[in-house]
Design an enzyme around this catalytic site. Structure first.
Site, PDB file in Angstrom:
ATOM      1  N   PRO A   2      45.084  43.511  38.558  1.00 25.63           N
ATOM      2  CA  PRO A   2      44.214  43.495  37.390  1.00 25.63           C
ATOM      3  C   PRO A   2      42.903  44.229  37.635  1.00 25.63           C
ATOM      4  O   PRO A   2      42.243  44.024  38.641  1.00 25.63           O
ATOM      5  CB  PRO A   2      43.957  42.004  37.167  1.00 25.63           C
ATOM      6  CG  PRO A   2      44.434  41.318  38.384  1.00 25.63           C
ATOM      7  CD  PRO A   2      44.930  42.313  39.344  1.00 25.63           C
ATOM      8  N   GLU A   3      42.552  45.055  36.680  1.00 21.25           N
ATOM      9  CA  GLU A   3      41.247  45.699  36.670  1.00 21.25           C
ATOM     10  C   GLU A   3      40.407  44.983  35.607  1.00 21.25           C
ATOM     11  O   GLU A   3      40.831  43.974  35.059  1.00 21.25           O
ATOM     12  CB  GLU A   3      41.405  47.199  36.374  1.00 21.25           C
ATOM     13  CG  GLU A   3      42.378  47.878  37.345  1.00 21.25           C
ATOM     14  CD  GLU A   3      42.587  49.357  37.100  1.00 21.25           C
ATOM     15  OE1 GLU A   3      41.646  50.022  36.647  1.00 21.25           O
ATOM     16  OE2 GLU A   3      43.684  49.853  37.363  1.00 21.25           O
TER      17      GLU A   3
END
Length: 292
Positions: A2-3
């Site tokens: 996840p960014e």
DNA sequence: CTCGGCCTGCTC
DNA sequence: GAGCAGGCCGAG
């Protein structure tokens, strides 16, 4: 995995589901703990977690860069999801047909909440982190992190200052979290595409007039990705087991060999800054990018 | 700065 | 079997 857009989506979903609930039981699962950061922290902090998290009330949830902060009435639970970390707010069992029944062998922490809801922390590759912070310890954890991309602190001037005189590639500088926090491999490539800058361009060689364009592109791609609830390429799910929709809107990431949507040139892939990097050689030029 | 290490699972 | 994957950290 996840960014920033995925972590922000997780935060928004969780805020509604868990705020105000009390943690009535906590279960730390140490399976085959090796030398991973996650295993080590859980091993060393497991007892403290059990002792100090039990009985606390969840006051709210915040995000800083790719970190999630769950505010308790005493202390703060800090999560980092690494590459494969997931948080699920569920009542156990099958949450999605493509996911195993919870909890499974990759579930490392379960918070049992009032109202019969559980929060599961799952992380296949164990690059994630969980720890309990006393209030005031955040400063130390986040020192060295650049400004939030949507804050007033992130200005074109700050970006320019961060790139100035640097020989390292603009991509590595964007990934470094120091100039601006929250970009990862997908959104760094996507922002550089939108700005028309080749990823291997040395930071100091990005044309001054391109700085504003890049600043806008970084914000635009992150804002749009949040609107589409993140990118699900393989294993990103939000806490309600929903996938994101931004993967359909990626312009270069994962599209190597496919035609650029602007000009038809084949999208290239090569290693830049140690990561798989995707770009259009026609739309993105070194030393500043295409004219216009 | 860049590189390798940390993990597991999936594709070639 | 090798190589690759959305992240970070420590070593060089």
């Amino acid at each position: 995995m996840p960014e920033l857009p995925e972590v922000e989506t997780i935060r928004r979903v969780l805020a509604d589901k868990i705020s105000g609930r009390r943690i009535v039981r906590i279960s730390v699962c140490l399976h085959r703990a090796a030398a991973s950061r996650l295993s080590r922290t859980l091993r060393s902090q497991g007892a403290a977690l059990r002792k100090n998290v039990h009985g606390r009330r969840i006051m709210g949830i915040r995000r800083r860069a790719k970190y999630l902060l769950v505010d308790l009435d005493e202390g703060v639970l800090l999560f980092h999801l690494g590459m494969t970390g997931q948080l699920f707010a569920a009542r156990g069992g099958q949450v999605h047909d493509r996911l195993p029944s919870l909890p499974d062998k990759h579930t490392h922490l379960i918070l049992y909440l009032s109202g019969g809801l559980q929060l599961y922390f799952r992380d296949i590759r164990k690059f994630g982190r969980v720890c309990l912070l006393a209030r005031g310890q955040e400063r130390r954890v986040f020192q060295g992190l650049g400004p939030e991309p949507f804050s007033k602190a992130f200005t074109p001037a700050v970006l320019q200052q961060g790139l100035k005189g640097k020989k390292a590639s603009v991509k590595s500088l964007l990934l470094g979290q120091k100039i601006v926090a929250g970009l990862g491999n997908i959104y760094a490539d996507e922002a550089l595409y939108r700005a028309g800058i080749a990823p291997q361009t040395p930071g100091g060689r990005v044309w001054p007039e391109k700085i504003t364009v890049l600043h806008t592109a970084v914000r635009a791609v992150l804002r749009q990705a949040i609107r589409f609830r993140g990118t699900s390429l393989s294993d990103y799910y939000d806490p309600e087991s929903r996938q994101g929709q931004f993967q359909d809107r990626l312009r270069v990431y994962g599209r190597q060999g496919d035609p650029c949507r602007q000009c038809g040139t084949s999208v290239l892939k090569a290693v830049v800054a140690g990561r798989g990097t995707h770009w259009c050689p026609a739309c993105q030029r070194q030393h500043g990018g295409k004219a216009g």
